[in-house]
Enzyme design. Sequence first.
Site, PDB file in Angstrom:
ATOM      1  N   ASP A 291       0.866  -1.175   0.000  1.00 34.90           N
ATOM      2  CA  ASP A 291       0.000   0.000   0.000  1.00 34.90           C
ATOM      3  C   ASP A 291       0.906   1.229   0.000  1.00 34.90           C
ATOM      4  O   ASP A 291       1.297   1.727   1.053  1.00 34.90           O
ATOM      5  CB  ASP A 291      -0.896  -0.031   1.239  1.00 34.90           C
ATOM      6  CG  ASP A 291      -1.852   1.158   1.301  1.00 34.90           C
ATOM      7  OD1 ASP A 291      -1.831   1.990   0.382  1.00 34.90           O
ATOM      8  OD2 ASP A 291      -2.607   1.249   2.284  1.00 34.90           O
ATOM      9  N   ASP A 436     -17.639   3.934  -0.216  1.00 37.27           N
ATOM     10  CA  ASP A 436     -16.375   3.598   0.452  1.00 37.27           C
ATOM     11  C   ASP A 436     -16.647   3.250   1.915  1.00 37.27           C
ATOM     12  O   ASP A 436     -17.784   3.036   2.328  1.00 37.27           O
ATOM     13  CB  ASP A 436     -15.403   4.778   0.309  1.00 37.27           C
ATOM     14  CG  ASP A 436     -13.940   4.351   0.243  1.00 37.27           C
ATOM     15  OD1 ASP A 436     -13.530   3.549   1.086  1.00 37.27           O
ATOM     16  OD2 ASP A 436     -13.222   4.843  -0.649  1.00 37.27           O
ATOM     17  N   ASP A 552     -10.403  -3.639  -1.212  1.00 38.24           N
ATOM     18  CA  ASP A 552      -9.289  -2.698  -1.095  1.00 38.24           C
ATOM     19  C   ASP A 552      -8.361  -3.189   0.024  1.00 38.24           C
ATOM     20  O   ASP A 552      -8.686  -4.128   0.762  1.00 38.24           O
ATOM     21  CB  ASP A 552      -9.847  -1.308  -0.771  1.00 38.24           C
ATOM     22  CG  ASP A 552      -8.875  -0.184  -1.085  1.00 38.24           C
ATOM     23  OD1 ASP A 552      -7.792  -0.453  -1.638  1.00 38.24           O
ATOM     24  OD2 ASP A 552      -9.198   0.974  -0.772  1.00 38.24           O
ATOM     25  N   ARG A 612      -7.628  -4.265  -5.435  1.00 32.69           N
ATOM     26  CA  ARG A 612      -6.424  -3.446  -5.597  1.00 32.69           C
ATOM     27  C   ARG A 612      -5.189  -4.330  -5.724  1.00 32.69           C
ATOM     28  O   ARG A 612      -4.344  -4.101  -6.572  1.00 32.69           O
ATOM     29  CB  ARG A 612      -6.263  -2.469  -4.425  1.00 32.69           C
ATOM     30  CG  ARG A 612      -5.159  -1.439  -4.681  1.00 32.69           C
ATOM     31  CD  ARG A 612      -5.176  -0.310  -3.667  1.00 32.69           C
ATOM     32  NE  ARG A 612      -4.763  -0.732  -2.344  1.00 32.69           N
ATOM     33  CZ  ARG A 612      -4.658   0.089  -1.303  1.00 32.69           C
ATOM     34  NH1 ARG A 612      -4.975   1.366  -1.439  1.00 32.69           N
ATOM     35  NH2 ARG A 612      -4.287  -0.349  -0.118  1.00 32.69           N
ATOM     36  N   ASP A 628      -3.886   4.519  -5.748  1.00 34.70           N
ATOM     37  CA  ASP A 628      -4.059   5.892  -5.272  1.00 34.70           C
ATOM     38  C   ASP A 628      -3.208   6.881  -6.074  1.00 34.70           C
ATOM     39  O   ASP A 628      -2.170   7.370  -5.613  1.00 34.70           O
ATOM     40  CB  ASP A 628      -3.712   5.973  -3.786  1.00 34.70           C
ATOM     41  CG  ASP A 628      -4.648   5.120  -2.939  1.00 34.70           C
ATOM     42  OD1 ASP A 628      -5.712   4.737  -3.438  1.00 34.70           O
ATOM     43  OD2 ASP A 628      -4.301   4.831  -1.777  1.00 34.70           O
ATOM     44  N   HIS A 686     -13.042   8.486  -9.314  1.00 33.79           N
ATOM     45  CA  HIS A 686     -12.907   8.267  -7.871  1.00 33.79           C
ATOM     46  C   HIS A 686     -12.127   9.431  -7.276  1.00 33.79           C
ATOM     47  O   HIS A 686     -11.328  10.073  -7.957  1.00 33.79           O
ATOM     48  CB  HIS A 686     -12.187   6.942  -7.623  1.00 33.79           C
ATOM     49  CG  HIS A 686     -12.127   6.531  -6.179  1.00 33.79           C
ATOM     50  ND1 HIS A 686     -13.131   6.795  -5.278  1.00 33.79           N
ATOM     51  CD2 HIS A 686     -11.164   5.860  -5.481  1.00 33.79           C
ATOM     52  CE1 HIS A 686     -12.804   6.307  -4.098  1.00 33.79           C
ATOM     53  NE2 HIS A 686     -11.620   5.734  -4.191  1.00 33.79           N
TER      54      HIS A 686
END
Length: 945
Positions: A291, A436, A552, A612, A628, A686
Amino acid sequence: MSWWFLLSFLLLLSDAVNRNNFKTCDQSGFCKRLRSMEQNKSGYYADPDTVVQLNSSSVSFTVKHEVEKYEHSVVLRVLKDNTVRLSAQEKDPVRPRYSPVDSFGDAPLQDQSCTLSKSAQTATVSFSSNKLVLTYNPLRVDVYAGEELVASVNARGLFHVETQLLKPSLMSRVGQKLSDLGSQALSLGSKFIKSFKSEPSKVEGQEEGDKPEEEKNEEDDMGISAEELAKMDWEESFNSHHDSNPRGPRAISLDVTFVGFDKLYGLPEHADTLALKGTGNTDPYRLYNLDVFEYELDNPMALYGAIPYVHALSAKRSVGMMWLNAAETWVDINYSNEKSIVGRVLSSILSSDEVSRVDTHFMSESGLLDLFLFLGPSPKDVTKQYSNVFGPSYLPPMFAISYHQCRWNYNDQKDVLGVDANFDKYDIPMDVIWLDIEHTNGKRYFSWDGRKFPDSKAMLSALADKGRNMVTIIDPHIKVDKNWDLYTAGRDHVSCGIYVKNKDGGNFEGHCWPGTSSWVDYTSPCARQWWAEQFAYDKYQGSSPTLFTWNDMNEPSVFNGPEVSMPKDNLHAENWEHRDVHNIYGYYMHRATRDGQLYRSQNTARPFVLSRAFFVGSHRIGPIWTGDNHASWEHLRMSIPMLLSLNIAGYPFVGADVGGFFGNPPTELLVRWYQVGVLQPFLRAHAHIDTRRREPWLFGEENTALIRDALILRYQLLPYIYTQFYKASVDNSPIMRPLWYDHPEDTSLYTNQVEFQLGDSLLSSPVLESNEKSHVVVLPGPQVWYDYHSYTKYSPGTMHISVKMSSIPLYIKGGSIVVTKMRVRRSSQLMESDPYTLIVALSTQGDAKGEAYIDDGKTFEYKNNKFSHQLLNFSNNKLSCRRAADSGQYDSPAVERIVILGLNSPVSASLNGSPLVSTFDKTKSSVTIKKPNVVLSGEWDIDFS
């Protein structure tokens, strides 16, 4: 405010990735060891006496070492359609090595017959017109396609396997402090460890029967200090985190040289150029799902997913290679055409030393050495060979390839319905609204915040009435809450361990959005079944058949873990360490969630799950996105090579957040991003919770119209795009492809990462610069191209065009037939019965062909032959439609219009002898036939004269 929430908040406030949170190669013990190996000094050789043919498709041999006594079994297996598999593992290992067998496709691997011949120095495995030549000493496998050497395995002698050891047994035999060896212990690394596997050697100056000197430093229960263990790479620390590595070093390494190739592609996911760069002056490319907050560009750092696959390209040939390993992996790349160690090694079998080549060095922390080579020769052949082994992509429902509207977060039920209503008010098509983490009850997944969403079923029903769907987020971490039924059900499950364990065997707990959390062990089939059952309508209260899922944070992301992830010494099902399965963890969550949607519909409705994290095989489950990104022109431009790399590496259903997740895009950038995104496989807007609202109608009437026009273009092209997804479901054809994929002979296209093709017939040349007025378009030959909007015909080559804010440069390849629907409604479902428009773009030879795939766009009924696959062909002044050999039966809407491009004079048209009304447009060199009285799923001929 609890410390974990403060940590999360501070993470979100940072404006760029913190490199200090993530390892470099020098900070990764195994990468540092293996990267420092000297070429051609590994000492491995193949024992000629052990080379045998196991069966009609496989040859095995034993690899030994000049000094060490450890032996390795190697199997060369020839697979269908010019594919080679090379696998190696220790003989009589202390413990098995992990192999990600679930990455393979549903169909079993199919063998191809081969023959074995041996000489004093080599053994040759022949199949079709190809061969593998094994050189015994030093160990090397040369791969020939026909008579051409295309790859050499271990030409630089970097094959290495750190033999697994039993830590207590080893330590009881050391007999002296490692510190006595000083720097020697550091340089010997794993080889030093191996030397103590069997009976201990006599230490210099020690008499028979003497006992080793007592350690005076603080020691573990095996008589050796943590500092000394670290010197041997048994244990490792990074920042404040300590990896106990209780099973010791067990990394693997291999070099593969691609001979005669100019460029290498693949290795997603990285925010870097399409053509992979040489890594001589940088870190290697890293594959370790992480991440990475607001990731940097032009960087080999690891990101959210890992596919250890490369595609070597030259004007003559393509070759693909998969390094099937789920552990942390680093890959060095070197481009060269000069003499070097590897050049001298290969000089005896090459006609010239001055042959371009790409050297690669794959290094993984653990796992089985398992290598696949796909010998092409064309890029399309390589794709088909890849699909034979790892399976084709899945066929998504129609709504999944339409437009998705998302942000973190829509505030409540009223907000959702207001957004939905505004899409209708401003006449903008949309298929899916997303929610979300804030929609849940305190970050408890499979739940709703009852104050914000008091009647989720009514909300879902209101969307469904317009043919629209909803997606909610479900992450892998489960809030530790003894009063929450879902958590306690997992904790107390009697059939299996639902949660990942820490190194001591207790449930691992870390921190993520809900606070203290446990992580579901998706590597366990039992845990996956338990997870799938949570999607049942009686368990996921407030859900419905039109509610789908977003996974996610499944790298997995652990806020207080090493590198914002899970400790490597955590334990999974069957006692695998997390280091063994890290990169496949997200795949298993993705799969388990997909299975949950199948479970709830009793295998009748096609699932949709966005993930993701990903690994080899994830393409068979559902889409992924690039994570992201940032609202900048640079990130817009980078989205193209990132998505192209994924397609080349076998993942067609991919996209990037339109507008950028972080930051507030200038209006011009947002409009341009929509214009690019509508021509990419997965289309979702998004935005981060701290950004300003950016629904399409919030930027003035003129810009609303520009965004509307872009989205209308997407919906017009849905029949064509859906057909490309059908093709991907057959052979994994890339939907978004670099220009060189269809034109590999043109080396000038090898570094083009601005333009791309959408399927076989369309070319996008997007506007990617602010205030751009003059735009460069590259149209590869030899065919002509037609502007999609104006029908203007262009010869192949490079040209400059004027662009304005409404410009979406899109071109149809001559010789193509593109199937569209020009009546755009609120959602794709409401377009189901609308008629088609066929655009026939004639080649320089005056012909064209195309395909159309049609089914219900929702269910698996196509597997029961309820689909229509139509082949369209224009030649000899006749437009024909025929069912493909594989076609089932499915009634389609009518064709309302046929437009033929490239005609310089009027023509008359007739169907079965009956004249049709045609209109000639001299300015566009086109003929239009309205209401031709045919259906797309039928068989018919229209004659022109």
